[in-house]
Scaffold this motif. Structure first.
Motif, PDB file in Angstrom:
ATOM      1  N   LEU A 460      -3.517  -9.133   2.474  1.00  0.00           N
ATOM      2  CA  LEU A 460      -4.018 -10.250   1.686  1.00  0.00           C
ATOM      3  C   LEU A 460      -5.477 -10.542   2.009  1.00  0.00           C
ATOM      4  O   LEU A 460      -6.288 -10.818   1.107  1.00  0.00           O
ATOM      5  CB  LEU A 460      -3.164 -11.491   1.936  1.00  0.00           C
ATOM      6  CG  LEU A 460      -1.709 -11.419   1.450  1.00  0.00           C
ATOM      7  CD1 LEU A 460      -0.942 -12.680   1.848  1.00  0.00           C
ATOM      8  CD2 LEU A 460      -1.643 -11.217  -0.061  1.00  0.00           C
ATOM      9  N   ALA A 461      -5.827 -10.469   3.276  1.00  0.00           N
ATOM     10  CA  ALA A 461      -7.198 -10.771   3.674  1.00  0.00           C
ATOM     11  C   ALA A 461      -8.191  -9.736   3.147  1.00  0.00           C
ATOM     12  O   ALA A 461      -9.335 -10.075   2.793  1.00  0.00           O
ATOM     13  CB  ALA A 461      -7.296 -10.852   5.198  1.00  0.00           C
ATOM     14  N   ALA A 462      -7.767  -8.490   3.048  1.00  0.00           N
ATOM     15  CA  ALA A 462      -8.679  -7.418   2.665  1.00  0.00           C
ATOM     16  C   ALA A 462      -8.842  -7.264   1.161  1.00  0.00           C
ATOM     17  O   ALA A 462      -9.925  -6.898   0.686  1.00  0.00           O
ATOM     18  CB  ALA A 462      -8.198  -6.097   3.265  1.00  0.00           C
ATOM     19  N   LEU A 475       0.063 -17.790  -4.899  1.00  0.00           N
ATOM     20  CA  LEU A 475      -0.253 -16.612  -5.718  1.00  0.00           C
ATOM     21  C   LEU A 475      -1.600 -16.040  -5.301  1.00  0.00           C
ATOM     22  O   LEU A 475      -2.586 -16.792  -5.150  1.00  0.00           O
ATOM     23  CB  LEU A 475      -0.278 -16.980  -7.195  1.00  0.00           C
ATOM     24  CG  LEU A 475       1.069 -17.105  -7.940  1.00  0.00           C
ATOM     25  CD1 LEU A 475       1.952 -18.175  -7.335  1.00  0.00           C
ATOM     26  CD2 LEU A 475       0.837 -17.393  -9.428  1.00  0.00           C
ATOM     27  N   TYR A 476      -1.620 -14.715  -5.144  1.00  0.00           N
ATOM     28  CA  TYR A 476      -2.850 -14.016  -4.759  1.00  0.00           C
ATOM     29  C   TYR A 476      -3.135 -12.928  -5.816  1.00  0.00           C
ATOM     30  O   TYR A 476      -2.284 -12.089  -6.083  1.00  0.00           O
ATOM     31  CB  TYR A 476      -2.719 -13.356  -3.396  1.00  0.00           C
ATOM     32  CG  TYR A 476      -2.536 -14.322  -2.245  1.00  0.00           C
ATOM     33  CD1 TYR A 476      -3.635 -14.766  -1.519  1.00  0.00           C
ATOM     34  CD2 TYR A 476      -1.266 -14.747  -1.884  1.00  0.00           C
ATOM     35  CE1 TYR A 476      -3.480 -15.638  -0.456  1.00  0.00           C
ATOM     36  CE2 TYR A 476      -1.088 -15.615  -0.819  1.00  0.00           C
ATOM     37  CZ  TYR A 476      -2.198 -16.069  -0.113  1.00  0.00           C
ATOM     38  OH  TYR A 476      -2.034 -16.917   0.949  1.00  0.00           O
ATOM     39  N   ALA A 477      -4.322 -12.954  -6.381  1.00  0.00           N
ATOM     40  CA  ALA A 477      -4.749 -11.925  -7.339  1.00  0.00           C
ATOM     41  C   ALA A 477      -5.611 -10.900  -6.614  1.00  0.00           C
ATOM     42  O   ALA A 477      -6.369 -11.252  -5.697  1.00  0.00           O
ATOM     43  CB  ALA A 477      -5.507 -12.546  -8.497  1.00  0.00           C
ATOM     44  N   ARG A 478      -5.558  -9.660  -7.048  1.00  0.00           N
ATOM     45  CA  ARG A 478      -6.330  -8.599  -6.429  1.00  0.00           C
ATOM     46  C   ARG A 478      -7.804  -8.736  -6.782  1.00  0.00           C
ATOM     47  O   ARG A 478      -8.165  -8.951  -7.938  1.00  0.00           O
ATOM     48  CB  ARG A 478      -5.801  -7.235  -6.870  1.00  0.00           C
ATOM     49  CG  ARG A 478      -6.454  -6.069  -6.133  1.00  0.00           C
ATOM     50  CD  ARG A 478      -5.634  -4.803  -6.351  1.00  0.00           C
ATOM     51  NE  ARG A 478      -6.203  -3.685  -5.609  1.00  0.00           N
ATOM     52  CZ  ARG A 478      -6.993  -2.763  -6.131  1.00  0.00           C
ATOM     53  NH1 ARG A 478      -7.284  -2.790  -7.430  1.00  0.00           N
ATOM     54  NH2 ARG A 478      -7.472  -1.799  -5.388  1.00  0.00           N
ATOM     55  N   VAL A 479      -8.635  -8.615  -5.765  1.00  0.00           N
ATOM     56  CA  VAL A 479     -10.084  -8.666  -5.964  1.00  0.00           C
ATOM     57  C   VAL A 479     -10.554  -7.298  -6.420  1.00  0.00           C
ATOM     58  O   VAL A 479     -10.311  -6.294  -5.742  1.00  0.00           O
ATOM     59  CB  VAL A 479     -10.801  -9.066  -4.675  1.00  0.00           C
ATOM     60  CG1 VAL A 479     -12.317  -9.068  -4.882  1.00  0.00           C
ATOM     61  CG2 VAL A 479     -10.332 -10.422  -4.209  1.00  0.00           C
ATOM     62  N   PRO A 480     -11.233  -7.189  -7.563  1.00  0.00           N
ATOM     63  CA  PRO A 480     -11.706  -5.872  -8.022  1.00  0.00           C
ATOM     64  C   PRO A 480     -12.649  -5.245  -6.994  1.00  0.00           C
ATOM     65  O   PRO A 480     -13.509  -5.949  -6.429  1.00  0.00           O
ATOM     66  CB  PRO A 480     -12.438  -6.194  -9.327  1.00  0.00           C
ATOM     67  CG  PRO A 480     -11.888  -7.523  -9.759  1.00  0.00           C
ATOM     68  CD  PRO A 480     -11.562  -8.265  -8.500  1.00  0.00           C
ATOM     69  N   PRO A 481     -12.494  -3.960  -6.729  1.00  0.00           N
ATOM     70  CA  PRO A 481     -13.404  -3.299  -5.781  1.00  0.00           C
ATOM     71  C   PRO A 481     -14.834  -3.306  -6.291  1.00  0.00           C
ATOM     72  O   PRO A 481     -15.088  -3.158  -7.487  1.00  0.00           O
ATOM     73  CB  PRO A 481     -12.854  -1.870  -5.703  1.00  0.00           C
ATOM     74  CG  PRO A 481     -12.065  -1.681  -6.958  1.00  0.00           C
ATOM     75  CD  PRO A 481     -11.514  -3.019  -7.324  1.00  0.00           C
TER      76      PRO A 481
END
Length: 482
Positions: A460-462, A475-481
């Motif tokens: 989650l942190a990364a 809820l956690y959304a993915r951060v775009p690279p």
């Protein structure tokens, strides 16, 4: 001097048209006792787990490889087959099948009782079983899960053994085991009947072949190593008693008291008959004892485990009523009817807050993701995947398989090191290959939250950022690279 209460009579009067009169009555009773099962889309996480498994299997998943659980394969296959015919959007067809399953169990018990004690005993056994079959928390008694589909197999094993059909009895034992492992406990009374009837070596061989071949076939159809691991050898931490002794004991006493309330009409005749004579029906007592051991096995005492006790209890009560005054039978049935009405009312009216939470969470998933997105729900409610119609990002549908919380552990025995062996490397690989679009931390303060699970916390942190909250689930959304 009174005859042994549980011994078969020397002669039984058989009346024509018996089953044409009894079957419709039992069918109506089976339907009435299962009415609450149709009022909610889901009753417990086991139904949700099976529904998600069935969808994954339909999309090409392989049982014990990319679709895993600690249970044998028959019920997942059953759900998959029902979904293939009726669609996967509703469990109503499975619930109808559960009604038919309860009817089959009642008919088999009625046939056993009739063969031993006559027509009236057959009617009594079938009715008593159906009346007490709902005598637990509705989420345990009304759900269409493993125990409900296991019981006709155990009853069939006893029915076949009573008629010295040893190959068929072995097959029924195998089916019980392949529905849920503890169903194999019925083998004990079956072997007793084989010995009592003077079963020759050929009978023992037929029993062994009947029991072994279906299990071997199921292992070969799936994955032999995976089948053995997930159904037998891979649950060492799950069956441990250490870590939540008080929690488990309270659950055991509570569910025992609930079932005793449902059996208020059955227990007094058995106790009274035992005070008069203690002989007869050893096979039924062995069936009850083996079922009690099966309930205890694993030291979890979930309510649905106790369903395994209801068939032998119904037969033992029927046997006891044969030597008591006729009004005792009427009193037992009337008391059981009142208890049944109480549990049906409970099932129709009791709120199910966890279902409401799962539905709200599923709505949030639907709004924040696309139908083709994979998501990860870190919790013990896999029904969220099914309600949202989203594909799980991992084969491990609950956090319990990765932390041991699914066994009801409430503290010391929860964490990554207590996970099912080999799950974390596979889990990390799955998330690396196809990162979930959304991660839901549904731990809500439970001991398997990210603060107690370093692997999830690092993920989650990364790669993720918090985007919302639903009833305490984050809820956690993915951060775009970049």
């Amino acid at each position: 001097m009174l005859a042994a209460p549980f011994a078969p009579p020397r002669s039984v009067v058989v009346r024509k048209g018996y089953w044409t009169r009894l079957l419709p009555l039992l069918a109506v009773l089976a339907g009435v006792t299962r009415v609450p099962s149709f009022v909610r889309p889901l009753w417990n996480p086991d139904e949700g787990y099976l529904a998600v498994q069935a969808r994954m299997l339909a999309r090409g998943g392989q049982l014990y490889e990319t679709v895993v659980d600690r249970k044998p394969p028959l019920v997942p296959w059953l759900y998959e087959g029902v979904f293939a015919v009726f669609g996967s959007g509703s469990l109503t067809p499975v619930r109808v099948l559960a009604v038919l399953t309860q009817l089959v169990t009642a008919v088999l018990l009625a046939s056993l009782a009739r063969r031993r004690w006559g027509d009236r005993a057959g009617r009594t056994a079938g009715a008593l079983y159906l009346l007490v079959s709902v005598g637990l928390n509705p989420e345990d008694a009304q759900a269409a899960t493993f125990e409900v589909f296991m019981l006709p197999c155990t009853a069939a094993a006893m029915w076949c053994a009573d008629r010295r059909r040893w190959g068929a009895a072995g097959t029924a034992v195998a089916c019980a085991f392949l529905t849920k492992q503890t169903g194999g406990a019925v083998l004990l009374p079956v072997v007793y009947l084989l010995n009592r009837h003077g079963g020759a070596r050929a009978g023992l061989l037929r029993l062994a072949a009947g029991a072994a071949l279906p299990v071997l076939g199921a292992a070969l159809v799936t994955d032999p190593a995976g089948f053995a691991f997930w159904t037998v050898t891979g649950s060492g931490a799950y069956v441990s008693f250490t870590g939540s002794e008080l929690h488990v004991m309270v659950r055991a006493l509570t569910n025992s008291a609930i079932l005793a309330t449902a059996c208020a009409g059955l227990l007094p005749p058995v106790v009274r008959a035992l005070r008069i004579a203690r002989t007869g029906a050893v096979d039924l007592w062995l069936w009850l004892a083996a079922s009690a051991v099966a309930v205890t096995l694993g030291f979890h005492f979930f309510g649905h485990y106790f369903l395994q006790l209801t068939p032998p209890v119904a037969l033992l009560a029927t046997a006891a009523l044969q030597i008591l005054p006729r009004e005792r039978a009427s009193s037992a049935v009337l008391t059981s009817c009142c208890a049944c009405a109480l549990f049906l009312t409970w099932g129709l009216l009791a709120p199910r807050p966890e279902l409401a939470h799962a539905q709200r969470l599923a709505l949030a998933l639907d709004r924040r993701t696309e139908p083709d997105d994979r998501v990860l729900v870190w919790g013990i409610h896999p029904e969220t995947y099914w309600l949202a119609d989203r594909t799980p990002a991992t084969r491990y549908l609950t956090a319990g398989l990765l932390t041991n919380f699914s066994g009801g552990r409430d503290g010391p025995q929860v964490g990554e090191k207590y996970a099912v062996e080999g799950t974390w490397p596979v889990f990390r690989e799955e998330l690396a290959d196809t990162p979930p679009a959304l991660v839901v931390d549904d731990s809500r303060g439970k001991p398997y939250g990210p603060d107690r699970v370093p692997g999830l916390r690092r993920l989650l942190a990364a790669q993720y950022e918090q985007v919302g909250e639903v009833d305490g689930a984050v809820l956690y959304a993915r951060v775009p690279p970049e």
